[in-house]
Every structure is written in structure tokens, then in C-alpha cells.
Scaffold this active site. Sequence first.
Site, short mmCIF file in Angstrom:
data_model
loop_
_atom_site.label_atom_id
_atom_site.label_comp_id
_atom_site.label_asym_id
_atom_site.label_seq_id
_atom_site.Cartn_x
_atom_site.Cartn_y
_atom_site.Cartn_z
N LYS A 171 6.66 3.07 2.24
CA LYS A 171 5.43 3.79 1.89
C LYS A 171 4.26 2.87 2.22
CE LYS A 171 2.54 4.71 -0.79
NZ LYS A 171 1.14 4.59 -0.30
N GLU A 246 4.63 -9.14 -4.59
CA GLU A 246 3.64 -10.05 -3.99
C GLU A 246 2.29 -9.47 -4.37
OE1 GLU A 246 4.40 -12.81 -2.70
OE2 GLU A 246 6.35 -12.66 -1.74
N CYS A 280 -5.06 -11.72 0.85
CA CYS A 280 -4.71 -12.12 -0.53
C CYS A 280 -4.86 -13.63 -0.71
CB CYS A 280 -3.28 -11.69 -0.84
SG CYS A 280 -2.10 -12.30 0.36
N GLU A 382 -10.12 -10.89 -9.12
CA GLU A 382 -10.02 -10.76 -7.67
C GLU A 382 -10.93 -9.63 -7.22
OE1 GLU A 382 -6.59 -8.79 -5.93
OE2 GLU A 382 -6.43 -10.37 -4.43
P1 NAD Z 1 -2.64 -1.38 -4.24
O1 NAD Z 1 -1.86 -2.03 -5.31
O2 NAD Z 1 -3.72 -0.44 -4.60
O3 NAD Z 1 -1.67 -0.56 -3.25
C1 NAD Z 1 -0.58 -1.16 -2.60
C2 NAD Z 1 0.45 -0.08 -2.28
O4 NAD Z 1 0.98 0.41 -3.50
C3 NAD Z 1 -0.12 1.13 -1.54
O5 NAD Z 1 0.82 1.59 -0.60
C4 NAD Z 1 -0.29 2.14 -2.67
O6 NAD Z 1 -0.26 3.47 -2.24
C5 NAD Z 1 0.92 1.82 -3.53
N1 NAD Z 1 0.82 2.24 -4.92
C6 NAD Z 1 -0.29 2.42 -5.67
N2 NAD Z 1 0.04 2.85 -6.90
C7 NAD Z 1 1.39 2.92 -6.94
C8 NAD Z 1 2.33 3.31 -7.94
N3 NAD Z 1 1.97 3.68 -9.17
N4 NAD Z 1 3.65 3.26 -7.64
C9 NAD Z 1 4.05 2.86 -6.40
N5 NAD Z 1 3.21 2.52 -5.41
C10 NAD Z 1 1.90 2.54 -5.68
O7 NAD Z 1 -3.17 -2.56 -3.34
P2 NAD Z 1 -4.15 -2.46 -2.09
O8 NAD Z 1 -5.51 -2.15 -2.60
O9 NAD Z 1 -3.54 -1.59 -1.05
O10 NAD Z 1 -4.11 -3.96 -1.54
C11 NAD Z 1 -4.90 -4.98 -2.02
C12 NAD Z 1 -4.15 -5.87 -2.98
O11 NAD Z 1 -2.96 -6.36 -2.36
C13 NAD Z 1 -4.94 -7.10 -3.37
O12 NAD Z 1 -4.80 -7.31 -4.75
C14 NAD Z 1 -4.26 -8.23 -2.59
O13 NAD Z 1 -4.39 -9.50 -3.17
C15 NAD Z 1 -2.84 -7.76 -2.60
N6 NAD Z 1 -2.07 -8.40 -1.54
C16 NAD Z 1 -1.16 -9.35 -1.88
C17 NAD Z 1 -0.43 -10.01 -0.89
C18 NAD Z 1 0.58 -11.07 -1.24
O14 NAD Z 1 1.35 -11.44 -0.36
N7 NAD Z 1 0.60 -11.58 -2.46
C19 NAD Z 1 -0.65 -9.67 0.45
C20 NAD Z 1 -1.60 -8.69 0.76
C21 NAD Z 1 -2.30 -8.05 -0.24
#
Ligand code: NAD
Length: 479
Positions: A171, A246, A280, A382
Amino acid sequence: MEVKNFINGEYVDSHSQKTIDLYDPSTGKPYGTLPASDGIDVVQAYQSARKAFESWSKTKTAERVEIFHRIADLIEKNQDRLALAESKDVGKPLWLAKEVDIPRAAWNFRYFAGLIEHHLDQSAKVGQSLSYTLNQPMGVAGLISPWNLPLYLLTWKIAPALIMGNTAVCKPSEVTPVTAFLLGEILNEAGLPPGVCNIVQGNGADAGAAIVSHPGIPLISFTGGTATGERISSLAAPHFKKVSLELGGKNANIIFKDANIKKAVRGSVRASFLNSGQVCLCGSRVLVQEAVYDEFMEQFIAEVKNLKVGLPSDESVFMGPVVSQDQKEKVLAAITQAKKENGVILCGEENLDIPKENQDGYFIRPTVVADLTDCSDLWQREIFGPLVTVRSFKYAHEAVKLANTSPYGLSASIWTSDLSRAHKVAHEIEAGTVWVNQWLKRDLRMPFGGWKQSGIGRDGAEHSLSFYSEQKTVCINFG
Ligand code: NAD
């Protein structure tokens, strides 16, 4: 651009035919749609993955490796098309997608294809008893990825999951679905059997949550925000799923007085604003030792003011827009809050030089805020955009304490020419990765992940192979 789901090797609409609009960050205008999938689409994808698992899990490693190299070749062959799609979807500069995102997506397949050929199980003998381990595929993996490095991070999950013999329901982020959509064609052309990798597009709360709570999916690999990670943990816990998280970071970037200031400035500018600060690992909390604060800040602010913000297609641009209207509003709200908290905006309010037709794009100038107190929400939270906070410190132990006073623990950078200080501080920082005199260099053989609220589990080399498999010990009496 009409994005579709990719299920059982075919492009299909969601069963409901409902769609979500897709926006171009550089214009703020819709440029396509993606399926608004839900639990029914996930079940369909799961059934296709489960069926494919029966034969894929028994496929010879050499055959999987061959397919992986073909996938990597095809990603490279389609590099320009994929980079263009990634740049348009995320708003990231085209050069960045070409240099980083797409080559790394190809490398993810090559890397795990190489690794599996050198992977050894363990064995141990005591008396007349020989024990050995088996790492066996678990079934269907649920892979959920964010929008900042769409193809790069999704393939970083797909490759180890599939090379271990699992099949997958993926997804991608609903904000940036296009390169995952294009990947379907590549997987088919490379000869990946139908159903081995399924891609369900749509919102997290619908399609994502349905994957996490599906009782037949035993492992979930998630990259995204910490709040989402918390929801995923609670959805997965009743099923005792294996979960890798992550999550977010608010990473310290520490400049000591003995650092090479020129290098520290250059590195800190990249660490603050690469991909519009939407990595991130970005060093969004800058800590500078008092003795060099003025010298560092003068050069740092001059360089930040010089960064070119503009259209992603412009090769001379360092930063494109942020990814979405939501993200833009979040960053602007943080700047307003910084002012309310008596923070000093050192740069970021200069005029943007953007063509008329792009005035509704999500452009923000790189912004630096100083003089916030340690307990300020902005110092801790963040933001994930082109906004960094800066402050000075007097002693090394104070810098370590400030760095560690955070709910996150993803990464940190230290700039110093004193090797023993580098070791000592690296030892004391509570984070999964600590860079010394550099930022963002990754050796894929090394474990990657976060401490505290930045995640659970490690990716990379054997850590990934171990996550995407279940271990068994076989114990034979040969007496
Ligand atoms: P997000 O958590 O909003 O979404 C990430 C994914 O999760 C998307 O595909 C989203 O549709 C899905 N999602 C959302 N709600 C969900 C639920 N209830 N159940 C299952 N899936 C769900 O994050 P984002 O805004 O897309 O990305 C930014 C965040 O990602 C930042 O906090 C960043 O630090 C983090 N990030 C972390 C890493 C790492 O390696 N630690 C790498 C890249 C980004």
C-alpha cells in the site's frame, strides 16, 4: 494519469470504482486519480498473494535472483520515465529523483539478489547432535510506505520480502502512488509470476488498516509517521503479527567548535533541506557550540538564503515545493507558532521567484528559527518540511542532553575534528544512526532503524532477511 490497483498481475479499478484526486505539488492542481480501495480490494489482493505463495515460496533461489536482476535492469532502463513521475508526484527536483530515488530502487533488488546468494544458515554441533537453522517464508507480507521517497522505500520492503519467498500486498502512500503503479508493468515484464506482488492504492484508514488487520497477513512492514505507527501497532497486536516500524525523527545536528566549519555548513544545509526537509533523517535540530556559533550561523544562513527554490524540472533548483497542501499548511502553522513562542526567524520570509502558473504550488522558502526554548513544542515535534530550529550550547554533555531530550531517536550528526569526542558523543546519543562529519551515507549492510518513538526493529542485510522470515531450529541426533 489514471492510477490503478495491480492485483494478480493485472491493472484493475477498486471494486467500488471510487477514486481519490492526485495533485501536482508544483501547481496545486489535480492531475489524475487513484483508486480509493478498501477492505474488499485488500481481500482480493490477499487471495491472489496467498495463491501465488504456494509456488513462489518453492521457487529456486536462483530463479528469484534472475527475476530480481531483470527487475533492476528494467527500472534502470525506465529511469527517465520513473524519475519524471516521482519528481512530478512528490515535487522533488528531477535531478534528485534521477540521482537518488530511482537508482536506489533498482539497487534494492540487486542488493537482496546478491545477499541471498551469500546467506548462510547457522549450524552448531554438540556431542552427536547437530542443530541447524532454517529461515522460512511466512506467507503474505503487508508493506505500507510513505510519500517522501515513494519507490525507494517501497522497493526496500518488496525486495527482501520477495527474495525470502514471501508474496506481498503493498500500500503506497495515497499522496504519491504513481511510481508504484508503474512498477506493476516492470514486474510483469521481468517475469514475476502474477500475484507475487500486489499493489493496492488508497487511503491509510481504509486500504492500509485493512492490510494491518487482515488475519491472514502475518507480517507488517510500515514506514511512516509515529502516530500512524501507534495505530498500526494496536491493530496488529491482537493478531500477534510480526511488525517492523520505521517512524519519524527530530534529529540533532551538532556542530562542535573544532569542526571544519565550511564542511559542517555545507553538510548542515543538505541535512536541513534536502527533499524540502522531507527526509526522516533530516537534521532539523541544529546545535552549535557557543565559540563558533556566530561564524557558523553567518555562513549557514548565507547559504540557506542562496538555495534556489523552484520548479522540480529546473536542473538548477535545490528545493521544489513540499508534497501537499496539508504539508504546506503544517509548515506555515509551525512558522506562525515559532513567532508566537518568540522564536527569531533568521531566514525563510524572502520572496519566492515562481512562475505565475505555479503560484498555487506548495512552495515554501527554507526557514531557520532560533531562540526557541528547549521545552518549545517546535523544538521537539517533527515538522517534516523545510524548517529547522537552531540553538547554541556550551559543553559537549549539554549538547548530548539536548539531543537526547526528545521522544525520537532516529539519527544524529556530529561535526568535529576530535576523534575521541566523536566516539564518545556517538556512544552517548540515543539514536539508531549517528553520522560523524557527514550525513545520509548509508551502507545497506548495516542495521537501520530508530530508538524510542522512531521505530521498532531494524532493516538492512541480514536484519531484513530475518524480519521477512520465520526461524526454525532443526536438531538431529546422528549417533
Ligand atoms: P503516514 O504515517 O501519514 O503514512 C504512511 C503510510 O501509512 C501511507 O501509505 C498511509 O496511507 C498509511 N496509513 C495511514 N494511516 C494508516 C492506518 N491507520 N493503517 C495503515 N496504514 C495507514 O506518513 P507520511 O506522512 O506518508 O510520511 C511521513 C512520515 O514518515 C514522517 O513522520 C517521516 O519521518 C516518516 N518516515 C520515516 C522513515 C524511516 O525510515 N524511519 C522514512 C521515511 C519517512
